[in-house]
Scaffold this active site. Structure first.
Site, short mmCIF file in Angstrom:
data_model
loop_
_atom_site.label_atom_id
_atom_site.label_comp_id
_atom_site.label_asym_id
_atom_site.label_seq_id
_atom_site.Cartn_x
_atom_site.Cartn_y
_atom_site.Cartn_z
N GLY A 7 7.70 -37.75 44.58
CA GLY A 7 7.96 -36.84 43.50
C GLY A 7 6.91 -37.38 42.60
N VAL A 24 -7.62 -47.71 37.20
CA VAL A 24 -9.18 -47.87 36.67
C VAL A 24 -9.78 -48.62 35.33
CG1 VAL A 24 -10.63 -46.16 36.05
CG2 VAL A 24 -8.86 -45.57 37.40
N ARG A 34 4.10 -34.80 49.63
CA ARG A 34 5.02 -35.38 50.03
C ARG A 34 3.66 -34.87 51.69
NH1 ARG A 34 9.33 -37.14 47.45
NH2 ARG A 34 9.94 -35.73 46.03
N ASP A 53 10.14 -43.92 48.11
CA ASP A 53 10.15 -45.05 49.43
C ASP A 53 9.66 -44.41 50.39
OD1 ASP A 53 13.06 -46.73 49.91
OD2 ASP A 53 12.39 -44.04 51.55
N THR A 93 6.52 -43.10 49.80
CA THR A 93 4.70 -43.94 49.92
C THR A 93 4.54 -45.24 50.37
OG1 THR A 93 5.10 -42.34 48.22
CG2 THR A 93 3.20 -44.79 48.43
N THR A 148 8.94 -43.79 40.43
CA THR A 148 9.55 -42.83 40.81
C THR A 148 10.69 -42.75 39.82
OG1 THR A 148 11.70 -42.24 42.68
CG2 THR A 148 11.02 -44.93 42.60
N ASP A 189 13.71 -42.13 40.47
CA ASP A 189 15.02 -42.58 40.82
C ASP A 189 15.77 -43.91 41.40
OD1 ASP A 189 15.35 -39.52 41.69
OD2 ASP A 189 14.82 -39.96 44.06
N ASP A 218 15.22 -46.54 42.65
CA ASP A 218 16.28 -46.97 44.26
C ASP A 218 15.29 -47.62 45.28
OD1 ASP A 218 14.19 -45.03 44.63
OD2 ASP A 218 15.40 -44.14 46.66
N ARG A 224 18.21 -38.09 45.01
CA ARG A 224 18.78 -37.74 45.95
C ARG A 224 19.51 -38.36 46.58
NH1 ARG A 224 14.12 -36.62 49.36
NH2 ARG A 224 11.93 -37.62 47.93
N ALA A 231 30.38 -39.29 29.19
CA ALA A 231 30.77 -38.94 30.55
C ALA A 231 32.49 -39.04 30.97
CB ALA A 231 29.55 -39.09 31.74
N GLU A 232 32.65 -38.28 30.38
CA GLU A 232 34.40 -38.37 31.33
C GLU A 232 34.29 -38.80 32.74
OE1 GLU A 232 33.13 -36.09 28.91
OE2 GLU A 232 34.64 -36.92 27.74
N LYS A 234 41.32 -33.81 25.14
CA LYS A 234 39.87 -33.83 24.71
C LYS A 234 38.94 -32.17 24.31
CE LYS A 234 38.01 -37.67 26.37
NZ LYS A 234 36.65 -38.75 25.80
N SER A 247 36.06 -31.06 25.09
CA SER A 247 35.63 -31.11 25.57
C SER A 247 35.29 -32.11 27.00
CB SER A 247 33.45 -30.84 25.13
OG SER A 247 33.54 -31.83 24.94
N VAL A 280 13.82 -30.95 35.69
CA VAL A 280 13.16 -30.45 33.61
C VAL A 280 13.64 -32.28 33.67
CG1 VAL A 280 15.31 -31.16 33.02
CG2 VAL A 280 13.86 -29.82 31.70
N GLN A 281 13.69 -32.74 34.99
CA GLN A 281 13.96 -34.73 34.27
C GLN A 281 12.80 -35.42 34.70
OE1 GLN A 281 17.92 -35.56 36.41
NE2 GLN A 281 17.56 -33.86 36.75
O1 F6P Z 1 12.59 -38.55 44.45
C1 F6P Z 1 12.17 -37.76 43.58
C2 F6P Z 1 13.25 -37.30 43.61
O2 F6P Z 1 12.73 -36.13 42.43
C3 F6P Z 1 14.20 -36.84 43.96
O3 F6P Z 1 15.75 -37.02 42.71
C4 F6P Z 1 14.39 -35.69 44.75
O4 F6P Z 1 15.88 -35.25 45.00
C5 F6P Z 1 13.72 -35.06 45.12
O5 F6P Z 1 12.48 -35.74 43.92
C6 F6P Z 1 13.25 -33.90 45.09
O6 F6P Z 1 11.84 -33.17 45.53
P1 F6P Z 1 11.48 -31.95 45.36
O7 F6P Z 1 9.85 -32.32 44.28
O8 F6P Z 1 9.76 -32.64 46.73
O9 F6P Z 1 12.28 -31.50 45.89
#
Ligand code: F6P
Length: 327
Positions: free
Chosen positions: A17, A30, A78, A109, A111, A132, A134, A136, A178, A193-194, A218, A220, A258-259
């Protein structure tokens, strides 16, 4: 740095990703290689391009004006074919044909799992850089792209909060990660966040229902759900709560890809630039098959299997913080 380095030509690629900051990282690889009179090739589309020989020359100018751009100019993929020996053999032959002495792999991971297997079979040094959203991976405090992703998610949740408060609604907002809750935890706390549901902590839906019932004062409420949560996705969890709390007007938002996009934050550009530069230094120094990380501002070199096998643990005080601060 060793003066008798045997590294004359390296290759760089991005895989898995994409993550904001990958371009800043490619640029640093580079430019530092060029500074040391090392030739650089770019491998397109991760392991897929390595298998197909999609390998292009790069220089200082081919990475101009990209430090601020999301995505990756080398593209990403991938690769299923790299999981087979035949695919990896083809990849090795293309690296040899291009006289590559070392490779910089920017990814997560999957990779590094690929790089680990490859390095057991073929003798070309790999240096991994954690790219990444994530966060992670073990062996680094932060991965490239994580800071941008949590800021993107936080800004989106802030906007959701405005409309949630206007209509006195309860929102379930699903974020990426993920099987890791790092994104959910940070953007959740930072947006008040709640509750925050993450895969690392078992979700008790009855307890969540009671908690939300106690927060009727609350105007919201926002529950951030990590996509890998054990209780299911945001739609499933919201259905459970809707049945028990018909008095709440509930909506679900999935933030999704979007993230993954957007201009990297200053922190991600800095992290990516430092790591990219150090990857070239590491190859010159004769290091191989390790992931570069930064822990407490110090460089760390973690063998690929240790970076991927044990996921970094979430910090329990963050969840406690959320509980107290969202009363
Ligand atoms: O590993 C990054 C990530 O954005 C994860 O958070 C998510 O689960 C996954 O990739 C989504 O992968 P793809 O873009 O292949 O659907």
């Amino acid at each position: 740095m060793s003066k008798d380095s045997t590294i004359n030509k390296i290759a760089v690629f991005t895989s898995g990703g994409d993550a904001p900051g990958m371009n800043a990282c490619i640029r640093a690889v580079v430019r530092n290689a060029t500074y040391h009179n090392i030739e650089v090739m770019g491998i397109m589309k991760g392991y897929e391009g390595m298998i197909d020989g999609e390998i292009i020359p790069m220089n200082s100018r081919t990475v101009s004006n990209i430090i601020h751009r999301g995505g990756t100019i080398l593209k990403s993929a991938r690769s299923k074919r790299f999981m087979d020996y035949e695919g990896r053999k083809k990849a090795f032959e293309h690296l040899k044909a291009n006289a590559i002495d070392g490779v910089v792999a920017i990814g997560g991971d999957g990779t590094f799992r690929g790089a680990q297997v490859f390095s057991n079979e073929f003798n070309i040094p790999f240096i991994g850089l954690p790219g990444t959203i994530d966060n992670d991976l073990s062996g680094t405090d932060f991965t490239i792209g994580y800071d941008t992703a949590i800021n993107t998610a936080m800004e989106a949740i802030d906007k959701i909060r405005d409309t949630a408060a206007a209509h006195e609604r309860l929102f379930f907002v699903e974020v990426m990660g993920r099987d890791a809750g790092f994104i959910a935890l940070r953007c959740g706390i930072a947006s008040g966040a709640e509750d925050i549901l993450i895969p690392e902590i078992e979700t008790d839906l009855e307890a969540l229902s009671q908690k939300l019932g106690n927060k009727k004062h609350k105007d919201s409420m926002i529950v951030v759900v990590s996509e890998g949560d054990d209780a299911g996705d945001a739609f499933k969890i919201s259905s459970y709560i809707r049945e028990r709390h018909p008095e709440y007007d509930i909506r679900v938002t999935v933030l999704g890809h979007v993230q993954r996009g957007g201009s990297p934050t200053c922190m991600d550009r800095m992290l990516a630039s430092r790591m990219g530069m150090e990857a070239v230094n590491a190859l010159i120094d004769g290091k191989k098959n390790v992931m570069i990380g930064i822990i407490n501002d110090k460089l760390h070199f973690t063998p690929f299997d240790s970076a991927t096998k044990h996921h970094t643990r979430i910090k329990p005080y963050l969840k406690e913080m959320m509980e107290v601060l969202s009363i």
